[in-house]
Design an enzyme around this catalytic site. Structure first.
Site, PDB file in Angstrom:
ATOM      1  N   ARG A 107       0.837  -1.191   0.000  1.00 34.27           N
ATOM      2  CA  ARG A 107       0.000   0.000   0.000  1.00 34.27           C
ATOM      3  C   ARG A 107       0.882   1.255   0.000  1.00 34.27           C
ATOM      4  O   ARG A 107       1.810   1.378   0.795  1.00 34.27           O
ATOM      5  CB  ARG A 107      -0.913   0.004   1.224  1.00 34.27           C
ATOM      6  N   THR A 111      -1.056   7.678  -1.000  1.00 33.17           N
ATOM      7  CA  THR A 111      -2.372   7.510  -1.611  1.00 33.17           C
ATOM      8  C   THR A 111      -3.206   6.416  -0.945  1.00 33.17           C
ATOM      9  O   THR A 111      -4.424   6.374  -1.116  1.00 33.17           O
ATOM     10  CB  THR A 111      -2.229   7.164  -3.101  1.00 33.17           C
ATOM     11  N   ASP A 203      -2.823 -10.863  12.865  1.00 35.02           N
ATOM     12  CA  ASP A 203      -2.082 -10.727  11.606  1.00 35.02           C
ATOM     13  C   ASP A 203      -1.677 -12.120  11.135  1.00 35.02           C
ATOM     14  O   ASP A 203      -0.811 -12.763  11.727  1.00 35.02           O
ATOM     15  CB  ASP A 203      -0.848  -9.847  11.814  1.00 35.02           C
ATOM     16  N   ASP A 206       2.144 -12.664  10.261  1.00 27.71           N
ATOM     17  CA  ASP A 206       3.005 -12.738  11.439  1.00 27.71           C
ATOM     18  C   ASP A 206       2.815 -14.061  12.180  1.00 27.71           C
ATOM     19  O   ASP A 206       3.781 -14.655  12.672  1.00 27.71           O
ATOM     20  CB  ASP A 206       2.706 -11.574  12.388  1.00 27.71           C
TER      21      ASP A 206
END
Length: 213
Positions: A107, A111, A203, A206
């Site tokens: 990402r 933006t 996550d 992870d």
């Protein structure tokens, strides 16, 4: 509700529920977490492969010739890096003849739009069914951009297979791609302020690779 959309399938089965509970448990160690992710991916592949085209072939049994159905073309499995790698072996357990593409998404910090930072696909990816795998469908931004990338490569038959999905992510993906099918083990409640799925499982990357801080 997204679950009622004909393009969304929730795999409901006692084994799936049991293994998903193990993934949600914060005390499940990385070794077991990896194994359960693989097992769930294998169970989901049964449902995801439902859409693969078949062809009629003639084979010889020990007693006679008979017409059977076999897959007409081998699919391409595309894990979204890095967490998607945890699902890959489970898919290949059922589809060992499939080929594998890799897609890394990140990402943009300004933006907030996801884009591909790494991609390696079979040369004929546009001519074959593609199953994209990623454990979590949260906001849907990365998944939508991954699907867009594959559409631009000519892919027509696309399935997104995840373990846990948020309603927001499902809506984003369905709006971004008018034909993709979504397979998930669960549709959770919502996203929190940090875009984590609730109740979720933390996550996934992870927990798969043991990189929790």
């Amino acid at each position: 509700m997204p679950k009622e959309n004909e393009r969304v399938t929730v795999v409901e089965h006692p084994l799936v529920s049991h293994k998903l509970a193990l993934l949600r448990d914060k005390n499940t160690p990385p070794s077991q977490f990896r194994q359960v992710v693989r097992e769930l991916a294998m169970l989901e592949t049964y449902e995801s492969s439902r859409y693969l085209p078949t062809k009629s072939v003639t084979i010889e049994t020990p007693l006679m010739a008979t017409e059977c159905q076999m897959l007409a073309i081998s699919p391409v499995i595309v894990p979204i890096l890095r967490a998607g790698l945890g699902m890959l072996e489970g898919v290949l357990d059922l589809l060992p003849f499939a080929t594998v593409g890799h897609l890394g998404m990140e990402r943009d910090h300004v933006t907030h739009i996801a884009h591909a930072y790494y991609a390696k696909m079979p040369v004929d990816v546009g001519e074959r069914p593609v199953i994209v795998v990623d454990p979590m469908l949260a906001t849907g931004g990365s998944a939508a951009e991954a699907l867009k990338y594959l559409r631009e490569k000519g892919v027509r038959d696309l399935t997104l297979m995840v373990l846990v999905a948020a309603p927001e992510g499902i809506e984003t993906v369905l709006a971004a791609d008018e034909e993709v099918k979504i397979i998930t083990c669960a549709i959770d409640d919502c996203l929190n302020e940090n875009a984590y799925i609730l109740p979720g499982l933390g996550d996934a990357g992870d927990r798969i690779f043991g990189t929790l801080q």
